[in-house]
Motif scaffolding. Structure first.
Motif, PDB file in Angstrom:
ATOM      1  N   GLN B 438      -4.397 -18.589  38.719  1.00 43.44           N
ATOM      2  CA  GLN B 438      -4.437 -19.985  39.201  1.00 43.44           C
ATOM      3  C   GLN B 438      -3.417 -20.839  38.476  1.00 43.44           C
ATOM      4  O   GLN B 438      -2.787 -21.710  39.071  1.00 43.44           O
ATOM      5  CB  GLN B 438      -5.841 -20.550  39.021  1.00 43.44           C
ATOM      6  CG  GLN B 438      -6.800 -19.945  40.048  1.00 43.44           C
ATOM      7  CD  GLN B 438      -8.048 -20.788  40.259  1.00 43.44           C
ATOM      8  OE1 GLN B 438      -8.114 -21.915  39.812  1.00 43.44           O
ATOM      9  NE2 GLN B 438      -9.017 -20.241  40.964  1.00 43.44           N
ATOM     10  N   ALA B 439      -3.245 -20.567  37.180  1.00 41.52           N
ATOM     11  CA  ALA B 439      -2.239 -21.327  36.418  1.00 41.52           C
ATOM     12  C   ALA B 439      -0.858 -21.067  37.002  1.00 41.52           C
ATOM     13  O   ALA B 439      -0.031 -21.977  37.158  1.00 41.52           O
ATOM     14  CB  ALA B 439      -2.286 -20.919  34.954  1.00 41.52           C
ATOM     15  N   THR B 441      -0.143 -20.223  40.068  1.00 47.94           N
ATOM     16  CA  THR B 441      -0.040 -20.938  41.343  1.00 47.94           C
ATOM     17  C   THR B 441       0.323 -22.400  41.108  1.00 47.94           C
ATOM     18  O   THR B 441       1.189 -22.970  41.779  1.00 47.94           O
ATOM     19  CB  THR B 441      -1.380 -20.865  42.109  1.00 47.94           C
ATOM     20  OG1 THR B 441      -1.868 -19.526  42.023  1.00 47.94           O
ATOM     21  CG2 THR B 441      -1.224 -21.255  43.559  1.00 47.94           C
ATOM     22  N   MET B 442      -0.329 -23.000  40.110  1.00 49.32           N
ATOM     23  CA  MET B 442      -0.056 -24.419  39.830  1.00 49.32           C
ATOM     24  C   MET B 442       1.393 -24.637  39.444  1.00 49.32           C
ATOM     25  O   MET B 442       2.017 -25.610  39.848  1.00 49.32           O
ATOM     26  CB  MET B 442      -0.968 -24.911  38.701  1.00 49.32           C
ATOM     27  CG  MET B 442      -2.383 -25.165  39.164  1.00 49.32           C
ATOM     28  SD  MET B 442      -3.397 -25.677  37.789  1.00 49.32           S
ATOM     29  CE  MET B 442      -4.940 -25.936  38.659  1.00 49.32           C
ATOM     30  N   ILE B 445       3.519 -24.489  42.574  1.00 49.71           N
ATOM     31  CA  ILE B 445       3.410 -25.715  43.396  1.00 49.71           C
ATOM     32  C   ILE B 445       4.237 -26.825  42.763  1.00 49.71           C
ATOM     33  O   ILE B 445       5.007 -27.524  43.430  1.00 49.71           O
ATOM     34  CB  ILE B 445       1.929 -26.149  43.529  1.00 49.71           C
ATOM     35  CG1 ILE B 445       1.155 -25.100  44.348  1.00 49.71           C
ATOM     36  CG2 ILE B 445       1.820 -27.520  44.182  1.00 49.71           C
ATOM     37  CD1 ILE B 445      -0.353 -25.316  44.341  1.00 49.71           C
ATOM     38  N   HIS B 446       4.097 -26.909  41.415  1.00 50.63           N
ATOM     39  CA  HIS B 446       4.801 -27.941  40.669  1.00 50.63           C
ATOM     40  C   HIS B 446       6.315 -27.792  40.866  1.00 50.63           C
ATOM     41  O   HIS B 446       7.020 -28.763  41.171  1.00 50.63           O
ATOM     42  CB  HIS B 446       4.448 -27.800  39.188  1.00 50.63           C
ATOM     43  CG  HIS B 446       4.926 -28.940  38.347  1.00 50.63           C
ATOM     44  ND1 HIS B 446       4.352 -30.179  38.390  1.00 50.63           N
ATOM     45  CD2 HIS B 446       5.930 -29.019  37.447  1.00 50.63           C
ATOM     46  CE1 HIS B 446       4.974 -30.978  37.554  1.00 50.63           C
ATOM     47  NE2 HIS B 446       5.947 -30.297  36.965  1.00 50.63           N
TER      48      HIS B 446
END
Lengths: 335, 453
Positions: B438-439, B441-442, B445-446
């Motif tokens: 999940q990190a 993925t973030m 996105i960023h």
């Protein structure tokens, strides 16, 4: 006296009194006067203060320590300065006591001395080793069990136990109580492997499983009702570095996984278990062994209590000797 | 500053002292009381002596060395006795025994060292006369009492004592008077020797310390450092003995590193677990070892002499003082800045400053710190995870993961850009996959949003 020859077979002897005024100092005096100081180097010390002219607690007369010419002795600086003999210094230790450092000297004339030696167990062992280095053949340690001294007399190879009316004024009780202590002194040594494993542990409670893995037992408090830990069913040996007390042995005894366990303690002075409970534990299949053991050579009795009560010496000697299967002497009477 | 003031520095200095096989408690005390060398000549002199002792250990028969070590075990701290002697007190039997014991030891050790041509390395004054005074019968054994040969009258009294034990107490009183006279006379004779006795005591402790240091060098594989003349410190094959020992206990190996730094600030960046903190620890340790004259854990070392060492490590134990970790850290670094304005030749090692605060202000604090300290006469090494403008600072980076294995080497880079390896490392550690993915993925996105902007 037969036990003098027995003493000379060992390199160290401790004389232990079960209580104040049980004739320990008399016994020490008796032994010192019969040592072959001309043919062997013999050194004497005390754990805790000794040689007071009057007993500090009960104010009764205490025999002074008179050393024969040629004997080595260790005492504190303060007491060395009060010596009533001519002596030659051979060693000054680094260890400080409340009475100064421990000094060792050789008596060049006979005379009186106040003995007060190393106060700690390590200090005592260091002194004994130092004496060996200086070529001393036998070290004699004057020690008491009832004193608050961390130095244990059990570091010596052999031992004489002094008991008497001061310990109990009833012959049967005295015999029973003394026999219990004798039983503890005679506890077997733990196997060499166990002695090596546990020797360096100075605190805590530890256990070994059937594969010989060492684990610390963290949660033995007097509050908890039971002992419970992971892998308990595989525990074969428990080591108690401190004191072995009633409540602990009771919990072990009542635990179906542990009742056949071997409990190892440092030496007999660490055991504070009532005779009844101890018997029950052993009867139930438990075993107690020690890391240090002294060979008990003899038991001496003083039938006179400080309050003036006198037991029958012959009956006492006979009953006690029968109970412990060792020679028992009344030194004052046999003089 | 004495060794005992810095022994509990987080650099691991205590480990080195614990591993030092000193023979006497007095030598240990003397070493702990030692002032840190800040003078080039003193450091050089100390290493010259140490070199002699290292050679002595190399070339001397083991049994001879053991004899010497065994003798040194008997060294006792008798400074109180020497002080009494200097103040013209009449010494008692125990004090006279101590003097004789030391004098015989000094004579013995001196003789042994002379046989190996070492008598000038650490000079032990001649105490033969002291021995003579305290050994009237020439027995040369370290025991003492007021000997019969000091006084005929005393001798007669003692003969009487043995013949008439019943008179002993009385005779002892009389003998006591005579013994006092003898001891007063002996003390007077010995008083003039107090300074040389003191020197001998110090010299024997020094010999014990040098022998222990030399043995430690061999045992741990330490090197003799060269004193830097250009302000640069250079280490090759640097290692931390304590960390090395801990790793080896787990069948792992310590990877030695090379590092050099001068009077410009040095900025170390690198992945987590890249050994940055260990580098700072080791450099601090080496600086102390150097300025207290120990062997250096490296294959090669050129070290600049400093006047003071600061080691600021993030996790200070300041809870007792009621300070938050941030406050404790700020105060420690503040002390470095204040000292840099007063003192010259500092060494400061600061591990991840301002790491416990937000990245915006944290990065600003670090960049500003570099600027503030850039002009001071000091060596500064700083580690960080923040992306900052290095300015004048030299940048080093831990090589990091190569084919799944951490390479702890430091390489010189030309900007302070930090590696982004935290997620990879966490993954390698087997940390919860949901969390890490999940990190990741973030971050993606960023990055996409940034591109769109």
């Amino acid at each position: 006296m037969p036990f003098i020859n027995e003493i000379l077979k060992y390199s160290s002897l401790s004389i232990v009194g079960l209580e104040k005024n049980t004739g320990k100092t008399e016994c020490l005096k008796y032994v010192l006067n019969r040592m072959p100081v001309n043919t062997r180097r013999i050194a004497v010390t005390s754990i805790g203060i000794d040689g007071e002219t009057v007993d500090q607690v009960t104010r009764t007369q205490k025999p002074e320590i008179v050393l024969p010419q040629g004997m080595y002795f260790a005492t504190s600086e303060a007491h060395y300065k009060l010596r009533r003999l001519v002596s030659e210094l051979v060693d000054v230790s680094d260890e400080n006591t409340s009475l100064g450092r421990v000094v060792t000297a050789k008596a060049l004339t006979a005379g009186k001395i106040l003995l007060s030696g190393p106060p700690s167990a390590t200090g005592l062992i260091r002194w004994m080793n130092q004496m060996r280095r200086l070529g001393v053949d036998l070290t004699i340690i004057d020690g008491a069990l009832s004193r608050l001294s961390s130095a244990s007399p059990a570091v010596s190879e052999s031992m004489i136990l002094a008991t008497g009316a001061a310990y109990s004024a009833n012959i049967n009780t005295l015999v029973q109580k003394t026999a219990h202590v004798v039983q503890l002194i005679n506890l077997p040594l733990a196997d060499e492997g166990l002695r090596n494993t546990f020797g360096a542990l100075d605190k805590g409670t530890w256990w070994l499983d059937d594969e010989g893995t060492l684990n610390e037992l963290s949660s033995v408090t007097s509050l908890s009702q039971n002992i419970r830990f992971q892998g308990m069913e595989r525990c074969r040996t428990l080591f108690v570095a401190g004191a072995l007390v009633d409540s602990f042995i009771e919990k072990v005894r009542k635990n179906k996984d542990l009742k056949h366990v071997e409990i190892v303690v440092r030496d007999f002075t660490r055991i504070f278990v009532s005779p009844q409970l101890f018997r029950l534990f052993v009867k139930g299949g438990g075993r107690v062994t020690v890391l240090h053991k002294s060979k008990l050579i003899a038991v001496t009795v003083n039938p006179t209590s400080p309050s003036g009560y006198v037991l029958d010496s012959d009956i006492l000697c006979e009953k006690l000797s029968e109970a412990i299967e060792l020679p028992v002497y009344d030194l004052l009477k046999n003089k | 500053m004495q060794l005992k003031n810095v022994i509990d520095s987080p650099s691991g200095l205590r480990f080195m002292l614990d591993k030092l096989e000193l023979q006497s408690g007095f030598a240990r005390r003397s070493l702990l009381d030692m002032e840190m060398f800040t003078d080039t000549a003193a450091i050089q002199g100390s290493y010259d002596v140490l070199r002699h002792f290292a050679r002595f250990l190399e070339t001397t028969d083991r049994a001879r060395v053991t004899t010497l070590l065994f003798k040194l075990q008997a060294l006792k701290d008798i400074r109180t006795t020497i002080k009494n002697l200097e103040q013209h007190a009449t010494l008692d039997d125990i004090e006279l025994f101590e003097l004789k014991h030391l004098a015989i030891l000094a004579v013995d050790v001196k003789k042994l060292l002379t046989e190996h041509g070492m008598e000038r390395v650490v000079e032990i004054p001649d105490l033969d006369k002291v021995v003579d005074i305290l050994d009237p019968d020439g027995l040369k054994i370290a025991t003492f009492y007021v000997y019969d040969s000091y006084c005929q009258q005393l001798k007669d009294l003692r003969v009487q004592m043995r013949q008439h034990p019943e008179l002993q107490d009385e005779l002892l009183l009389e003998a006591g008077e005579l013994e006092l006279e003898v001891r007063t006379d002996l003390s007077k004779q010995l008083c003039a020797f107090a300074p040389v006795i003191r020197q001998a005591l110090t010299a024997l402790a020094q010999i014990d310390i040098y022998l222990a240091k030399a043995a430690q060098m061999k045992q741990m594989g330490l090197c003799f450092p060269v004193i830097s003349t250009d302000g640069t410190t250079r280490y090759r094959g640097l290692f931390h003995p304590q960390v090395k020992e801990a790793l080896e206990a787990n069948a792992r190996q310590f990877q030695p590193v090379d590092i050099s730094f001068d009077l410009k600030p040095t900025l170390i960046t690198g992945a987590n677990m890249g050994g940055k903190t260990v580098v700072l620890k080791t450099v601090t340790l080496c600086q102390y070892l150097f300025q207290f004259g120990f062997g250096i854990p490296a294959t090669n070392a050129v070290i600049d002499v400093k006047s003071q060492v600061f080691f600021c490590i993030g996790d200070e134990q300041s809870v007792e003082k009621g300070l938050s970790s941030f406050a404790a850290e700020m105060r420690n670094i503040d002390a470095v800045i204040k000292a840099s304005r007063k003192e010259r030749k500092l060494l400061a090692l600061i591990d991840e400053p301002a790491r416990t605060t937000n990245p915006t202000e944290g990065a600003a604090l670090v960049a500003a710190l570099l600027q503030v300290l850039a002009t001071a006469d000091m060596s500064l090494i700083l580690t960080t995870h923040y992306d900052i403008e290095p300015g004048e600072a030299r940048c080093l980076r831990v090589k990091g993961f190569e084919d799944g294995v951490m390479n702890y080497s430091l390489i010189e880079v030309h900007d302070g850009e930090v590696p982004h390896e935290a997620l990879n490392i966490a993954e390698a550690l087997g940390i919860d996959t949901q969390w890490i993915s999940q990190a990741r993925t973030m971050i993606d996105i960023h990055a996409k949003n940034n591109r769109l902007l």
